[in-house]
Motif scaffolding. Structure first.
Motif, PDB file in Angstrom:
ATOM      1  N   LYS A 119      33.129  40.331  26.843  1.00 55.72           N
ATOM      2  CA  LYS A 119      34.085  41.362  27.212  1.00 55.72           C
ATOM      3  C   LYS A 119      33.586  42.680  26.648  1.00 55.72           C
ATOM      4  CE  LYS A 119      38.185  38.501  27.490  1.00 55.72           C
ATOM      5  NZ  LYS A 119      39.575  38.317  27.082  1.00 55.72           N
ATOM      6  N   VAL A 120      33.539  43.671  27.516  1.00 58.25           N
ATOM      7  CA  VAL A 120      33.110  45.005  27.126  1.00 58.25           C
ATOM      8  C   VAL A 120      34.181  45.970  27.605  1.00 58.25           C
ATOM      9  CG1 VAL A 120      31.355  46.777  27.418  1.00 58.25           C
ATOM     10  CG2 VAL A 120      30.683  44.370  27.348  1.00 58.25           C
ATOM     11  N   LYS A 121      34.597  46.851  26.714  1.00 58.32           N
ATOM     12  CA  LYS A 121      35.612  47.832  27.091  1.00 58.32           C
ATOM     13  C   LYS A 121      35.068  48.763  28.170  1.00 58.32           C
ATOM     14  CE  LYS A 121      37.909  47.934  22.641  1.00 58.32           C
ATOM     15  NZ  LYS A 121      38.266  48.747  21.473  1.00 58.32           N
ATOM     16  N   VAL A 122      35.935  49.119  29.096  1.00 56.81           N
ATOM     17  CA  VAL A 122      35.564  50.046  30.165  1.00 56.81           C
ATOM     18  C   VAL A 122      35.143  51.368  29.534  1.00 56.81           C
ATOM     19  CG1 VAL A 122      36.436  51.295  32.185  1.00 56.81           C
ATOM     20  CG2 VAL A 122      37.169  48.951  31.756  1.00 56.81           C
ATOM     21  N   ASN A 123      34.112  51.968  30.091  1.00 61.64           N
ATOM     22  CA  ASN A 123      33.614  53.268  29.626  1.00 61.64           C
ATOM     23  C   ASN A 123      33.223  53.264  28.154  1.00 61.64           C
ATOM     24  OD1 ASN A 123      33.988  54.287  32.200  1.00 61.64           O
ATOM     25  ND2 ASN A 123      36.015  55.059  31.748  1.00 61.64           N
ATOM     26  N   SER A 124      32.587  52.177  27.721  1.00 56.74           N
ATOM     27  CA  SER A 124      32.086  52.135  26.349  1.00 56.74           C
ATOM     28  C   SER A 124      30.622  51.714  26.359  1.00 56.74           C
ATOM     29  CB  SER A 124      32.911  51.167  25.497  1.00 56.74           C
ATOM     30  OG  SER A 124      32.721  49.839  25.929  1.00 56.74           O
TER      31      SER A 124
ATOM     32  N   CYS B 211      27.300  49.756  25.317  1.00 60.75           N
ATOM     33  CA  CYS B 211      27.069  48.348  25.009  1.00 60.75           C
ATOM     34  C   CYS B 211      25.573  48.141  24.840  1.00 60.75           C
ATOM     35  CB  CYS B 211      27.594  47.461  26.134  1.00 60.75           C
ATOM     36  SG  CYS B 211      27.247  45.718  25.905  1.00 60.75           S
TER      37      CYS B 211
ATOM     38  N   ASN C   7      26.575  44.300  20.694  1.00 59.16           N
ATOM     39  CA  ASN C   7      27.215  45.275  19.806  1.00 59.16           C
ATOM     40  C   ASN C   7      27.461  44.708  18.407  1.00 59.16           C
ATOM     41  OD1 ASN C   7      27.175  47.198  21.780  1.00 59.16           O
ATOM     42  ND2 ASN C   7      29.320  47.013  22.311  1.00 59.16           N
TER      43      ASN C   7
END
Length: 71
Positions: free
Chosen positions: A19-24, A26, A4
């Motif tokens: 780290k990837v935000k939930v429901n985002s 990528c 990203n």
């Protein structure tokens, strides 16, 4: 490796953490000299939902750019 728009690096064995935000969404762009560039997109499905599958401990393989598979 670019995730990203943010550059991150692997350790000597090729491991990385992100780290990837939930429901985002990528987009991961994996680049290593001598290998084909690998692009991985995490997007919602046709119902606009994200997979519940955990991403932890997944393996990603790169293909040698000189292999017959790239021709």
């Amino acid at each position: 490796m670019n995730i990203n728009g943010t550059t991150t690096y692997t350790d000597g064995k090729g491991y990385f953490r992100m780290k990837v935000k939930v429901n985002s969404n990528c987009i991961m762009l994996i680049i290593k000299e001598g290998y084909a560039v690998k692009k991985i997109c995490r997007e919602p499905d046709s119902l606009n939902e994200f997979s519940k599958k955990k991403l932890k401990n997944n393996k990603i393989y790169l293909i040698d750019s000189n292999t017959d598979l790239m021709k």
